[in-house]
Design an enzyme around this catalytic site. Structure first.
Site, PDB file in Angstrom:
ATOM      1  N   GLU A 221       0.825  -1.240   0.000  1.00 52.30           N
ATOM      2  CA  GLU A 221       0.000   0.000   0.000  1.00 52.30           C
ATOM      3  C   GLU A 221       0.848   1.275   0.000  1.00 52.30           C
ATOM      4  O   GLU A 221       0.562   2.228   0.735  1.00 52.30           O
ATOM      5  CB  GLU A 221      -0.974  -0.009   1.197  1.00 52.30           C
TER       6      GLU A 221
ATOM      7  N   GLU B 148      -5.251  -8.829   0.454  1.00 52.46           N
ATOM      8  CA  GLU B 148      -5.900  -8.433   1.718  1.00 52.46           C
ATOM      9  C   GLU B 148      -7.377  -8.252   1.438  1.00 52.46           C
ATOM     10  O   GLU B 148      -7.740  -7.510   0.513  1.00 52.46           O
ATOM     11  CB  GLU B 148      -5.318  -7.121   2.278  1.00 52.46           C
TER      12      GLU B 148
END
Ligand code: AHR
Length: 515
Positions: A194, A316
């Site tokens: 991220e 995720e």
């Protein structure tokens, strides 16, 4: 058949929904028409140095429930029921300021560090060898994510050498010195986590990320050309395109993350439609970047470049909205989200999405495995399973490797965000002479019937029914009452070939096994 559109003009909304909800869903299955192949890697898991996921979760030195090395035996038994084929570590946000060399060598000499991701103290007593040993025990492929926030490209290459090196060189020798003569052959390596987000240590623009990730990829592949790389994707097509135009020739996967949830029952269940949108966008970026790269000279990098299409690692995913205490310094047990039966329905529908997208989504990792937004919860004295555990266990154990075509027409509910959504969510797989019909009944309080018509194969009347349900969509398990929601199975002798009707309990997940 009552269709949504034909009724709209004549019947007011409330009675429309009532009329629809009583309609029978028609499901036409073509057992011979394979629409996707399912990679078992979609049943992957993820553990991060966060709250009690590792320390007090899978690992608790000195606990009577742990073995001599510190692994919690009760948790390991539950993890083996989930049977994840791949396990991602060490983060998540944590990895973006993690230096892997802190976590190797004699435990008492490892540094204690302030973890800038979760505002906590990291003891480093669980590190690379402890993780890789855990993967060996549970028979999962390790998936390591590198630090592209504060780490260097050299540090990443050294990590590959420590894990996979076979020559007489410093880091391979260090591994040997630490008691591991044989290389681990870690195959999956994530190029950062991220990195697009302000919450990430060392966050970057797409251009800056792509430049450093390409250099890391080169060095890592120079050390071990056989590794597979996952580029950090975002829910932003522009990011994905920029990143793939640069990394396309060297990476194997683009990552996608998705979290959702609210107390609104139907909106949360409808959010899986948003996941399909995300996937279409990620797939579109892959398509677009690949087209732009076509015909262009490939970078001269002295390792085999990817020839297959870039795949999607959905590394995720979960419901996560109740516990946003990740950066609350006073909370040790961070992100301990209590899951209910509704969340188990959502989990099963997500597995349906991954199954249908099987040709493109070839890895997925639930975030996370233990205690932190997790299906397995522990206390120092014991553990229990959240409702979301059961679809993961059931689908991993029973579903086939091929998805076959199924067409559904039936009642829908109106989601504010996602428009019409089927009450019954059906996904059918086959394997080993068996057809597995997965059905999520999203109706909050009504059992719903479906009429199945199966073409292309003959099935006996006898089969099995697996079901996950409970008194209410809010039902959940606790240490004191661990079995409010469980998985039940029974023999069933009333299937018929080529057609039969079956009624699905309100707010339930069902898997019909036909042989
Ligand atoms: O899983 C919790 C966190 O969610 C992860 O650390 C991060 O990657 C994401 O934002």
């Amino acid at each position: 058949m009552i269709t949504r559109r034909s009724l709209l003009s004549t019947i007011p909304a409330a009675s429309l929904l009532r009329a629809q909800a009583s309609a029978v869903t028609q499901v036409k299955i073509d057992a011979d028409r394979v629409i996707a192949r399912v990679n078992p890697m979609i049943f992957g898991q993820f553990i991060e140095h966060l709250g009690r996921c590792i320390y007090g979760g899978i690992y608790e030195e000195g606990s009577p429930l742990a073995d001599a090395q510190g692994y919690r035996k009760d948790v390991e038994a539950a993890v083996k029921r989930l049977n994840p084929p791949v396990l991602r570590w060490p983060g998540g946000n944590f990895v973006s300021s993690y230096h892997w060399e802190d976590g190797i060598g004699p435990k008492d000499q490892r540094p204690r560090r302030f973890d800038t991701a979760w505002f906590a103290v990291e003891s480093n007593r669980f590190g690379t060898n402890e993780f890789l040993e855990y993967c060996r025990r549970i028979h999962a492929e390790p998936y390591l994510c590198i630090n592209l926030g504060t780490g260097t490209i050299e540090e990443a290459a050294n990590w590959v050498e420590y894990c996979n090196g076979v020559e007489d060189t410093h880091y391979a020798n260090l591994r040997r010195k630490h008691g591991h003569a044989e290389p681990y052959n870690v195959k999956y390596w994530g190029l950062g986590n991220e990195i697009y987000g302000m919450w990430q240590a060392g966050h970057k623009s797409a251009e800056d990320y792509a430049k450093v990730a390409l250099e890391a990829a080169k060095m890592m592949k120079w050390v071990d050309p056989s590794i597979h790389l996952i580029a950090c994707g975002a829910g932003d097509p522009q990011w994905n395109t920029t990143v793939l135009e640069m990394l396309g020739p060297v990476v194997d996967y683009l990552s996608v993350h998705f979290y959702t949830g609210s107390d609104d029952y139907y909106e949360t269940l409808a959010s899986v439609k948003n996941v399909e949108r995300l996937l279409r966008e990620a797939d579109g970026a892959i398509e677009f970047a690949t087209a732009k790269l076509r015909g262009k000279p490939r970078p001269p990098v002295e390792f085999p470049l990817r020839t297959k299409r870039i795949e999607i690692a959905f590394d995720e995913w979960n419901v996560w909205y109740r516990r946003r205490d990740g950066r609350d310094r006073s909370v040790k047990a961070k992100l301990e989200e209590p899951y209910n039966l509704r969340d188990a329905l959502w989990t099963a529908s997500m597995l349906h999405v991954f199954q249908r997208w099987g040709d493109k989504v070839t890895m997925a990792n639930l975030a996370q495995m233990v205690n932190v937004i997790a299906p397995i919860m522990t206390s120092p004295q014991g553990m229990y399973l959240q409702p979301t555990f059961f679809p993961l266990e059931l689908y991993r154990a029973r579903c086939g490797a091929e998805v076959v075509s199924s067409a559904c027409t039936g009642p829908v509910f109106e989601s504010k965000a996602m428009g019409p959504v089927d009450y019954l969510d059906v996904c059918v797989t086959r394997g080993g002479g068996t057809l597995m019909v997965g059905v999520v009944n999203r109706h909050q309080d009504r059992a719903l019937p479906a009429r199945f018509e199966i073409n292309g194969a003959k099935f006996g009347r006898a089969g099995k029914v697996y079901s996950i349900h409970g008194p209410s969509p809010d039902s959940r398990n606790t240490l004191e009452r661990p079995s409010e929601v469980t998985l039940a199975s029974r023999a069933y002798a009333e299937f018929g070939s080529p057609a039969f009707t079956f009624e699905f309990p309100a707010h339930s997940v069902t898997l019909l096994e036909l042989s």
